[in-house]
Design an enzyme around this catalytic site. Sequence first.
Site, PDB file in Angstrom:
ATOM      1  N   GLU A  35     -69.162  -0.012-126.925  1.00 20.39           N
ATOM      2  CA  GLU A  35     -68.512   0.770-125.858  1.00 20.39           C
ATOM      3  C   GLU A  35     -68.747   2.250-126.123  1.00 20.39           C
ATOM      4  OE1 GLU A  35     -66.679   0.312-122.798  1.00 20.39           O
ATOM      5  OE2 GLU A  35     -67.067   2.458-122.978  1.00 20.39           O
ATOM      6  N   LYS A  36     -69.232   2.942-125.090  1.00 22.16           N
ATOM      7  CA  LYS A  36     -69.532   4.375-125.275  1.00 22.16           C
ATOM      8  C   LYS A  36     -68.333   5.275-124.992  1.00 22.16           C
ATOM      9  CE  LYS A  36     -71.263   5.399-120.660  1.00 22.16           C
ATOM     10  NZ  LYS A  36     -72.348   5.881-119.839  1.00 22.16           N
ATOM     11  N   GLY A  40     -61.540  -0.665-122.050  1.00 26.32           N
ATOM     12  CA  GLY A  40     -60.827  -0.954-120.790  1.00 26.32           C
ATOM     13  C   GLY A  40     -61.640  -0.626-119.555  1.00 26.32           C
ATOM     14  N   GLY A  41     -62.637   0.259-119.709  1.00 27.97           N
ATOM     15  CA  GLY A  41     -63.574   0.524-118.608  1.00 27.97           C
ATOM     16  C   GLY A  41     -62.986   1.270-117.428  1.00 27.97           C
ATOM     17  N   CYS A  43     -61.821   0.185-114.601  1.00 27.53           N
ATOM     18  CA  CYS A  43     -60.606  -0.400-114.019  1.00 27.53           C
ATOM     19  C   CYS A  43     -59.359   0.216-114.656  1.00 27.53           C
ATOM     20  CB  CYS A  43     -60.647  -1.914-114.228  1.00 27.53           C
ATOM     21  SG  CYS A  43     -59.183  -2.739-113.643  1.00 27.53           S
ATOM     22  N   TYR A 184     -62.922   1.003 -98.996  1.00 26.55           N
ATOM     23  CA  TYR A 184     -61.567   0.684 -99.466  1.00 26.55           C
ATOM     24  C   TYR A 184     -60.990   1.758-100.374  1.00 26.55           C
ATOM     25  CZ  TYR A 184     -62.451  -1.201-104.248  1.00 26.55           C
ATOM     26  OH  TYR A 184     -62.753  -1.352-105.572  1.00 26.55           O
ATOM     27  N   GLY A 271     -69.424   5.110-102.081  1.00 19.83           N
ATOM     28  CA  GLY A 271     -70.041   3.999-102.808  1.00 19.83           C
ATOM     29  C   GLY A 271     -70.214   4.290-104.283  1.00 19.83           C
ATOM     30  N   ALA A 320     -62.586  -5.952-110.154  1.00 24.51           N
ATOM     31  CA  ALA A 320     -62.284  -6.260-111.553  1.00 24.51           C
ATOM     32  C   ALA A 320     -62.183  -7.766-111.789  1.00 24.51           C
ATOM     33  CB  ALA A 320     -60.971  -5.588-111.931  1.00 24.51           C
ATOM     34  N   HIS A 439     -36.942 -18.816 -98.687  1.00 21.93           N
ATOM     35  CA  HIS A 439     -36.579 -17.989 -97.527  1.00 21.93           C
ATOM     36  C   HIS A 439     -35.647 -16.870 -97.982  1.00 21.93           C
ATOM     37  CE1 HIS A 439     -35.515 -16.936 -93.436  1.00 21.93           C
ATOM     38  NE2 HIS A 439     -34.235 -16.982 -93.786  1.00 21.93           N
TER      39      HIS A 439
HETATM   40  C1  LIG Z   1     -60.611   4.315-107.621  1.00 20.54           C
HETATM   41  C2  LIG Z   1     -60.951   2.857-107.879  1.00 20.54           C
HETATM   42  C3  LIG Z   1     -60.017   1.887-107.593  1.00 20.54           C
HETATM   43  C4  LIG Z   1     -60.306   0.548-107.837  1.00 20.54           C
HETATM   44  N1  LIG Z   1     -59.361  -0.393-107.543  1.00 20.54           N
HETATM   45  C5  LIG Z   1     -59.612  -1.686-107.772  1.00 20.54           C
HETATM   46  C6  LIG Z   1     -58.624  -2.680-107.515  1.00 20.54           C
HETATM   47  O1  LIG Z   1     -57.507  -2.381-107.082  1.00 20.54           O
HETATM   48  N2  LIG Z   1     -58.928  -3.971-107.764  1.00 20.54           N
HETATM   49  C7  LIG Z   1     -60.147  -4.349-108.250  1.00 20.54           C
HETATM   50  O2  LIG Z   1     -60.368  -5.551-108.443  1.00 20.54           O
HETATM   51  N3  LIG Z   1     -61.110  -3.435-108.501  1.00 20.54           N
HETATM   52  C8  LIG Z   1     -60.874  -2.117-108.295  1.00 20.54           C
HETATM   53  N4  LIG Z   1     -61.828  -1.189-108.578  1.00 20.54           N
HETATM   54  C9  LIG Z   1     -63.142  -1.651-109.060  1.00 20.54           C
HETATM   55  C10 LIG Z   1     -63.090  -2.012-110.549  1.00 20.54           C
HETATM   56  O3  LIG Z   1     -62.637  -0.904-111.296  1.00 20.54           O
HETATM   57  C11 LIG Z   1     -64.498  -2.421-111.015  1.00 20.54           C
HETATM   58  O4  LIG Z   1     -65.004  -3.427-110.163  1.00 20.54           O
HETATM   59  C12 LIG Z   1     -64.430  -2.974-112.430  1.00 20.54           C
HETATM   60  O5  LIG Z   1     -63.949  -2.006-113.332  1.00 20.54           O
HETATM   61  C13 LIG Z   1     -65.823  -3.435-112.883  1.00 20.54           C
HETATM   62  O6  LIG Z   1     -65.732  -3.953-114.165  1.00 20.54           O
HETATM   63  P1  LIG Z   1     -66.988  -3.965-115.158  1.00 20.54           P
HETATM   64  O7  LIG Z   1     -66.504  -4.657-116.390  1.00 20.54           O
HETATM   65  O8  LIG Z   1     -68.167  -4.485-114.451  1.00 20.54           O
HETATM   66  O9  LIG Z   1     -67.307  -2.428-115.480  1.00 20.54           O
HETATM   67  P2  LIG Z   1     -66.432  -1.167-115.876  1.00 20.54           P
HETATM   68  O10 LIG Z   1     -64.986  -1.385-115.731  1.00 20.54           O
HETATM   69  O11 LIG Z   1     -67.040  -0.026-115.150  1.00 20.54           O
HETATM   70  O12 LIG Z   1     -66.717  -0.998-117.439  1.00 20.54           O
HETATM   71  C14 LIG Z   1     -67.971  -0.691-117.919  1.00 20.54           C
HETATM   72  C15 LIG Z   1     -67.846  -0.145-119.323  1.00 20.54           C
HETATM   73  O13 LIG Z   1     -69.155  -0.049-119.889  1.00 20.54           O
HETATM   74  C16 LIG Z   1     -69.264   1.149-120.647  1.00 20.54           C
HETATM   75  N5  LIG Z   1     -70.688   1.490-120.726  1.00 20.54           N
HETATM   76  C17 LIG Z   1     -71.514   1.817-119.696  1.00 20.54           C
HETATM   77  N6  LIG Z   1     -72.772   2.013-120.158  1.00 20.54           N
HETATM   78  C18 LIG Z   1     -72.738   1.799-121.488  1.00 20.54           C
HETATM   79  C19 LIG Z   1     -73.719   1.842-122.515  1.00 20.54           C
HETATM   80  N7  LIG Z   1     -74.984   2.112-122.244  1.00 20.54           N
HETATM   81  N8  LIG Z   1     -73.332   1.582-123.782  1.00 20.54           N
HETATM   82  C20 LIG Z   1     -72.036   1.299-124.085  1.00 20.54           C
HETATM   83  N9  LIG Z   1     -71.066   1.244-123.143  1.00 20.54           N
HETATM   84  C21 LIG Z   1     -71.420   1.474-121.872  1.00 20.54           C
HETATM   85  C22 LIG Z   1     -68.431   2.144-119.841  1.00 20.54           C
HETATM   86  O14 LIG Z   1     -68.018   3.228-120.664  1.00 20.54           O
HETATM   87  C23 LIG Z   1     -67.267   1.273-119.373  1.00 20.54           C
HETATM   88  O15 LIG Z   1     -66.202   1.308-120.290  1.00 20.54           O
HETATM   89  C24 LIG Z   1     -61.566   0.177-108.371  1.00 20.54           C
HETATM   90  C25 LIG Z   1     -62.507   1.160-108.690  1.00 20.54           C
HETATM   91  C26 LIG Z   1     -62.202   2.487-108.454  1.00 20.54           C
HETATM   92  C27 LIG Z   1     -63.223   3.531-108.814  1.00 20.54           C
END
Ligand SMILES: Cc1cc2nc3c(=O)[nH]c(=O)nc-3n(C[C@H](O)[C@H](O)[C@H](O)COP(=O)(O)OP(=O)(O)OC[C@H]3O[C@@H](n4cnc5c(N)ncnc54)[C@H](O)[C@@H]3O)c2cc1C
Length: 464
Positions: A35-36, A40-41, A43, A184, A271, A320, A439
Site C-alpha cells: 500500500e502506497k 483502507g483506500g 472508500c 452520483y 468521472g 466498494a 409495521h
Molecule cells: C466521493 C466518493 C463517494 C463514494 N461513495 C461510495 C458509496 O457510498 N458506496 C460505494 O460502494 N462506493 C462509493 N465510492 C466508490 C468507492 O470508494 C470505490 O469504488 C472503492 O473504493 C474501490 O475500491 P478499490 O479497492 O478498487 O480501490 P481503492 O479504494 O481506490 O483503493 C486502492 C488502493 O490502492 C493503493 N494504490 C494505488 N496504486 C498503488 C500502487 N502502485 N502501489 C501500492 N498501492 C497502490 C491506493 O493508495 C489505495 O489505497 C465513492 C467514491 C468517491 C470518490
Amino acid sequence: MEEKKLDTVIIGSGPGGYVAAIRAAQLGQRVTIIEKSKIGGTCLHTGCIPSKAIIGLSKKWADFKKSEHIFGKLSTSNEMDMMEFQKDKNKTIFKLQNGIQHLLHKHEIEVVEGTAAFCSNDALIVSNIHGHTNKYSFQHCIIATGSEPRELPSFPWGDRILSSTGALALQSLPEEIAILGGGYIGIELGCAFANLGVKVTIIEVQEDILLMVDPKIRHILKQQLNKKKINLLTGVKAIGYQEENEKIRIQLQRETEFFSVQADFLVVSAGRIPCTSSLGIDKTNIEVDRNGMIQVNSSLQTSVPTIFAIGDVIKGPALAHKASYEGKLAAEVISGNNYVIDYRAIPQVIFSDPEIALTGETAPTEHLLESVFPLGANGRALTLNQSEGLVKIFSTKDTGHVKGGAVIGPNASEVITEITIAIEAGWTVADLALTIHPHPTISEAIIETAELATGMPIHVTSPM
Ligand SMILES: Cc1cc2nc3c(=O)[nH]c(=O)nc-3n(C[C@H](O)[C@H](O)[C@H](O)COP(=O)(O)OP(=O)(O)OC[C@H]3O[C@@H](n4cnc5c(N)ncnc54)[C@H](O)[C@@H]3O)c2cc1C
C-alpha cells in the site's frame, strides 16, 4: 537488488484489496499487501465514509430546520461548524482504519508500505518514501489499485477547482458552490451542501442527470432538488473559467446561448480513472483497454493467469461492495476453487436526498412485469414527512420470479437489500408478499409492490 519470494501479493488496501487479503488468509494463503498510502483506500479516506459522514449530518440539519416550527429554534448559529465536522469525520476514519489494521494483523497478513510496479509477469518493484527499493517475486498477485478523480484539462485542480476529495476536506462552509457533473457523486455532494444552506449549482452536459436511473425516479429526485433550490443546469457545457475576488466564475454554453455562474468553489466530478498508468503494465502481458481498465475473464484473471484484477480497475460500476465481492472471489480462485463472477444483483445506491437504490434488472422488457407502489400510501414514510418516493419491482411475467427493482425514498439504501436477496434466492413476488414485515416501516412497501404484481394489492386500488 535482493529478491524476496511472496505467495499471494495484493497491490492496494481499499475495500477490494483488504477484503481479498483477509479471505485469502482464511483460505490458508500467505498474504502480503503493498500500500502506497493509508490502509483502507479511497472508500475509507476520501470516498464512501467521508461523503456519508457529511451527507448524514446535512440530512439531520435539514430535518431539524424543517421541524423548527415544532421544536423552536435549535441552534443560535445558522451554519454547521465544518472544523468540528472534520474532527469527528477523521475520528471515524481513524477508528475504521485501526479496525482494518487489527484484522490484517490477526490474519498474519504482512503489510509493505510503498508503491508497487511490475517488472515482469511474476515480479514487482516496490519503492517507499525513504528511497528504498525492493524486488518481490510472487506466485499470485491481485491488482486492487482503485481509481482517482478525472482531471479535466480545461479545469485543472487548484485553490478554487476541487475534486470530490477537496470538497470533502473543506474547513469552512462556502456560500455558493458549483458542481461539474451530475453523476452520483456530484448529486450526493450537491444535496449535502444544499441541505447545509449552501447555494448549489449542478452543471451537466447530458440532457439529464443520472441517466442510468429510470425517468420516473429522476423526476421525483429533480422535484426534491428544486425544493432545495439547487440550480440544475442540464444540456450545458462548461467552457472556461475566471478567478476573481476570491470567487470563480464559470463560463457556460447551452447550444448557442452563452452565460456564466459564480461560486466560491467549482467541484469537478466528471468521472474517475483507473490507477493503472504507473503500474508497469507494459512489463507484463496484462491487457488493458484504451481507458486503462484491466481486462479480466469471468474468474477475474487477467491475460496473465496468475495475476488477478478487482474493483475500480476493471469494468462495471465503481462501488466498494463490488470491489469486496470481487476480492473474495479472486481469493477463492487462487485457492483452487473454480468460481465465476455473478453480477446479476449488484445494488447501487445514490445517497441523494431522498436516497435512490437500484438492483438487478432495472429496465422494462417484454418478459418483465413492472409493479410500482407509491410511498404516499406508506404510513412510515408519511410519519417521517418523506413520502415522495416509490418502490418498483420487476418480475417475470410467466413465473413471477423477482429480477430487479428500484427504490426512491427514506432508507432506500437499506430497503433495496430485500429485493437483492429475493433475486439471489430465486424468490417469486408471492414469496415476498407472504413474508411478514414489521409495521410501520418503509420495507412494508416491498410487500405492497409484490402484492401489486400478484394482482391483489391492499393499500392501492389500481397500478400507478
Ligand atoms: C466521493 C466518493 C463517494 C463514494 N461513495 C461510495 C458509496 O457510498 N458506496 C460505494 O460502494 N462506493 C462509493 N465510492 C466508490 C468507492 O470508494 C470505490 O469504488 C472503492 O473504493 C474501490 O475500491 P478499490 O479497492 O478498487 O480501490 P481503492 O479504494 O481506490 O483503493 C486502492 C488502493 O490502492 C493503493 N494504490 C494505488 N496504486 C498503488 C500502487 N502502485 N502501489 C501500492 N498501492 C497502490 C491506493 O493508495 C489505495 O489505497 C465513492 C467514491 C468517491 C470518490
